[in-house]
Scaffold this active site. Structure first.
Site, PDB file in Angstrom:
ATOM      1  N   HIS B  12       7.662   6.351  -1.751  1.00  0.00           N
ATOM      2  CA  HIS B  12       6.267   5.924  -1.647  1.00  0.00           C
ATOM      3  C   HIS B  12       5.424   6.862  -2.490  1.00  0.00           C
ATOM      4  O   HIS B  12       5.851   7.947  -2.846  1.00  0.00           O
ATOM      5  CB  HIS B  12       5.775   5.885  -0.196  1.00  0.00           C
ATOM      6  CG  HIS B  12       6.104   7.106   0.605  1.00  0.00           C
ATOM      7  ND1 HIS B  12       5.469   8.312   0.423  1.00  0.00           N
ATOM      8  CD2 HIS B  12       7.011   7.316   1.570  1.00  0.00           C
ATOM      9  CE1 HIS B  12       5.966   9.182   1.276  1.00  0.00           C
ATOM     10  NE2 HIS B  12       6.911   8.623   1.969  1.00  0.00           N
ATOM     11  N   ASP B 152       8.373  17.506   5.891  1.00  0.00           N
ATOM     12  CA  ASP B 152       8.076  16.083   5.667  1.00  0.00           C
ATOM     13  C   ASP B 152       9.032  15.209   6.457  1.00  0.00           C
ATOM     14  O   ASP B 152       9.702  15.704   7.379  1.00  0.00           O
ATOM     15  CB  ASP B 152       8.051  15.755   4.171  1.00  0.00           C
ATOM     16  CG  ASP B 152       9.424  15.723   3.524  1.00  0.00           C
ATOM     17  OD1 ASP B 152      10.406  16.065   4.203  1.00  0.00           O
ATOM     18  OD2 ASP B 152       9.513  15.346   2.343  1.00  0.00           O
ATOM     19  N   ARG B 423      -7.107  12.564  -0.977  1.00  0.00           N
ATOM     20  CA  ARG B 423      -8.511  12.759  -0.630  1.00  0.00           C
ATOM     21  C   ARG B 423      -9.442  12.504  -1.805  1.00  0.00           C
ATOM     22  O   ARG B 423      -9.146  12.918  -2.936  1.00  0.00           O
ATOM     23  CB  ARG B 423      -8.728  14.203  -0.144  1.00  0.00           C
ATOM     24  CG  ARG B 423      -7.931  14.557   1.070  1.00  0.00           C
ATOM     25  CD  ARG B 423      -8.637  14.076   2.332  1.00  0.00           C
ATOM     26  NE  ARG B 423      -7.751  14.220   3.471  1.00  0.00           N
ATOM     27  CZ  ARG B 423      -7.084  13.206   4.028  1.00  0.00           C
ATOM     28  NH1 ARG B 423      -7.205  11.986   3.543  1.00  0.00           N
ATOM     29  NH2 ARG B 423      -6.301  13.396   5.056  1.00  0.00           N
TER      30      ARG B 423
END
Lengths: 169, 610
Positions: B12, B152, B423
């Protein structure tokens, strides 16, 4: 973390002059390489899509003609009709329809490979993975180390697998 | 010159990054170009952009892919052996994808690069997944030497690792391995709470303050065996991710009082308490791991990366715990940052390029590493489409935009280089007045079209941050949560837990209610004149007009879509939502002046779940 020159946490510090509002780096030409809003870009892209479809149709139709010549009448006629249809579609249909068809083709391919792969994988799973997996379990070897070990002081382990960056394994 | 192109893809958040002599030149996620959120495909457009940023032409010295695909496939096969005769469904779904798309990365990448003019002879390297994360954490950090902690879901086998970075080397010393994963544990609760794995983790974190940790003991007692040094194993009999495509199973549901919440279903007290509980357990594990890393390495500083490092609540607690003198977190801590880490790892560790560090400043350049569009190209776009705008001189721009915001307008900001990482930090942002009691619900429902419980982050002038928040260090990447200062909080309204979530979130509890979460915390972004002078100037102007040095800052996108990448994306988002004005570089566009937009109207029915 940022710059130490920041007057962090000192509200009495004098306010700096407003900075010049220049672009902050990054070459506009580089950005332009990824932004294709102009109408002529869309026209060029549409032409490329049509050409691609026309070539595909031509190859298919040509192959059909050869098969026809070789006496494979049914296969040749199907390929010929399909090829000519694709060429006509390339000329007549809106480019966005062609692009959608383009996008759908890999999905169709994936679906077809899925149908073909499923029985093969079923045989492989039951003839290889299940017997060897059960043998592993009989030998109490668990490559995933799933059980808890109350006596172990830690589960951290030294990296033991290869780390040579020149290899993809 | 050592020029390395880093690439992450196929799981991803595909991305590309370009590094020259250890300096980060460009980095971008593929999703911003393709407009497919979390796009995992090989990043053709991101790498085209990165190559276009290469100064002075010339070729690449190396290509770095962020993990070892064959070792990953080995894990898939080992897992199939381990769970057989169960797991045929997962095997049959996973193996064809691997054989077709993921295993042959090198030839696929070479073909893509050849189309961009990269010669076939450029060597390609494959640093391990957690080595890439570790490199992304250490090399851009301001520290000469530091402990490195990566956390992760899973890489090849590792799910967490501890190492040491020093000079131009990062050495990983310890790791936890699949299937025991803090990231997967958090994702399991994310899925169980009805959110999407891979993107809903933020939502779970945002829900945590609404709950009480009533399930924390159950998680510790039943789901894991946690050692004092933060290492753990999961009780896999509660999880489905080994032999199924589900994260959890019926046993997990029985343990947590019923079936999983359906996506978009009503949020009940159980989900709130589950969020709070798993957040607490996660924080405990992260703190224990950090203490262990400090003891094992003896380092005074810590660098963090991996998807779990995006848990800014845990990051804030880690900082306040004082285990390390300072902590630096890679702003693109997820897999996108792996592209950058792989490039840096190859540049320093393979090509042996020395690392320059001054001990004070990180080298992420404010994470502003993506495309920047010049005024000329934006003007050409606006003129060609006959879109009404007026150009604001640079000297007047901050005061003009600040006036709009102070008057209650919601403004889309599109300026400078695009942010790298999840962000928006002021260059692809939607901003508003944090003092408005209705701003949070308006932004959530009319702009972002997302759940009303989700809080917004404040951007604050760095030099004023300590006046407003319990924060003693910069937080330029919005990766730390801090409490709002007591003098800005209003009197406690008593126990609010009996309220409906929407009522609860809309209670005014501070002078800046739009950025104050129910526990009076905020995910703070400190804005620095050195890294983002234009956004800093806007905040200064807003402060001079209102006395408030804060703005609401949320990413410039709607639910289910990536952050806008180009001026045309920004214009479309502006026209399809309730944004009042768009600052597109030096050009200001107001909604009222724009011609009708064909997609205008309520888009909620067409938005993908995120």
């Amino acid at each position: 973390m940022a710059s130490a020159s920041t007057r962090f946490g000192s509200p009495t510090a004098p306010a700096p002059a407003l900075p010049a509002l220049a672009p902050q780096g990054g070459r506009p030409e580089a950005a332009a390489a990824t932004w294709s809003w102009r109408p002529e870009v869309a026209v060029q892209a549409a032409s490329r899509t049509r050409l691609r479809f026309a070539l595909r149709g031509g190859v298919g139709g040509g192959g059909g003609a050869i098969l026809w010549q070789l006496g494979w009448l049914h296969a040749g006629s199907v390929a010929l009709v399909l090829g000519v249809s694709v060429m006509l579609a390339a000329a007549a249909l809106p480019a966005r329809w062609l692009r959608r068809a383009d996008d759908a083709l890999p999905g169709l391919g994936r679906a077809a490979s899925h149908v073909v792969a499923w029985p093969l994988l079923f045989v492989m799973f039951w003839s290889v993975f299940v017997p060897f997996g059960l043998l592993l379990r009989r030998g109490r070897r668990d490559p995933l180390c799933r059980s808890f070990d109350a006596t172990a002081p830690t589960y951290w382990q030294r990296p033991t697998r290869p780390s040579d960056p020149t290899r993809p394994f | 010159m050592a020029r390395v192109l880093g690439i992450s893809a196929l799981y991803h958040d595909a991305a590309a990054a370009l590094v020259e002599d250890g300096v980060i030149v460009a980095a971008a996620q593929e999703e911003r170009f393709t407009r497919t959120k979390h796009d995992a495909a090989l990043p053709r457009q991101a790498l085209r952009y990165c190559l276009a940023e290469a100064a002075g032409g010339g070729g690449l010295d190396a290509i770095a892919f962020y993990d070892k695909p064959i070792l990953k496939f080995h894990r898939i096969l080992e897992t199939a052996f381990a769970v057989a005769p169960r797991g045929f469904g997962a095997f049959a779904r996973g193996v064809p994808t691997w054989l077709r798309d993921k295993l042959w990365v090198e030839p696929d990448l070479r073909a893509m690069l050849a189309a961009e003019g990269v010669p076939a002879g450029v060597p390609m390297y494959f640093p391990a997944h957690h080595a890439s994360h570790a490199a992304s954490a250490f090399y851009p950090s301001p520290f000469e030497r530091a402990a490195v902690l990566t956390l992760d879901g899973v890489g090849e086998w590792a799910t967490a690792s501890i190492g040491v970075g020093e000079g131009n080397r990062v050495t990983l010393r310890e790791q936890l391995e699949f299937p025991h994963s803090l990231g997967l544990l958090y994702s399991a609760f994310t899925a169980f709470a009805g959110f999407r794995v891979g993107s809903g983790e933020y939502k779970l974190m945002g829900l945590a303050p609404y709950g009480t940790p009533t399930y924390a003991a159950r998680i510790r007692d039943h789901l894991l065996d946690l050692k004092p040094d933060g290492s753990f194993r999961l009780n896999l009999s509660y999880f489905g991710y080994l032999d199924d495509q589900q994260m959890t199973n019926a046993r997990f549901a029985a343990l947590f009082d019923g079936p999983p919440r359906a996506p978009e279903g009503p949020l009940t007290r159980r989900e709130l308490d589950l969020a709070c509980s798993i957040q607490q357990v996660t924080e405990d594990i992260v703190l224990a791991m950090a203490r262990h890393a400090r003891a094992e390495t003896g380092m005074r500083h810590l660098c963090l990366a991996g998807g779990v490092a995006l848990n800014c609540v845990a990051n804030g607690k880690l900082l306040r715990a004082g285990i390390f003198d300072d902590v630096w977190i890679q702003p693109a801590a997820g897999d996108a940052g792996g592209a950058l880490g792989a490039a840096l790892a190859v540049c320093h560790e393979v090509l042996n390029h020395p690392r320059a560090v001054d001990g004070r400043t990180d080298s992420m350049q404010g994470a502003l590493l993506g495309p920047a569009f010049g005024a000329d190209s934006i003007r050409a776009y606006l003129d060609a489409n006959a879109l009404p705008y007026h150009e604001v001189p640079d000297a007047e721009w901050p005061a003009t935009v600040a006036r709009l915001i102070a008057a209650g307008a919601i403004v889309g900001l599109f300026q400078g280089r695009m942010e790298f990482g999840p962000r928006a930090l002021g260059n692809r942002s939607i901003v508003g007045d944090p003092r408005s009691p209705t701003m949070q619900s308006v932004l959530n429902q009319k702009i972002k079209f997302r759940e009303s419980f989700r809080p917004f982050a404040p951007a604050v002038l760095a030099e004023r941050a300590a006046d407003w928040f319990d924060l003693d260090r910069p937080s330029p990447y919005m990766l730390l949560v801090a409490q709002l200062g007591a003098r800005h909080c209003l009197a406690d309204a008593g126990d609010e837990r009996s309220l409906d979530v929407v009522q609860w979130v809309n209670r005014v509890r501070s002078t800046v209610p739009a950025v104050t979460h129910v526990d009076r915390s905020a995910r703070v972004q400190t804005v620095h004149a050195e890294t983002n002078p234009r956004f800093h100037a806007l905040l200064r102007a807003f402060e001079s007009q209102t006395g408030c040095p804060l703005l609401v800052n949320t990413s410039f996108n709607v639910r289910g879509e990536p952050i806008v990448g180009t001026p045309s994306d920004a214009y479309r988002c502006f026209m399809c939502t309730g944004i009042d004005a768009l600052a597109l570089g030096p050009f200001l566009l107001t909604k009222a002046a724009q011609p009708p937009w064909v997609e205008a109207g309520d888009r909620r029915g067409t938005l993908a779940l995120d």
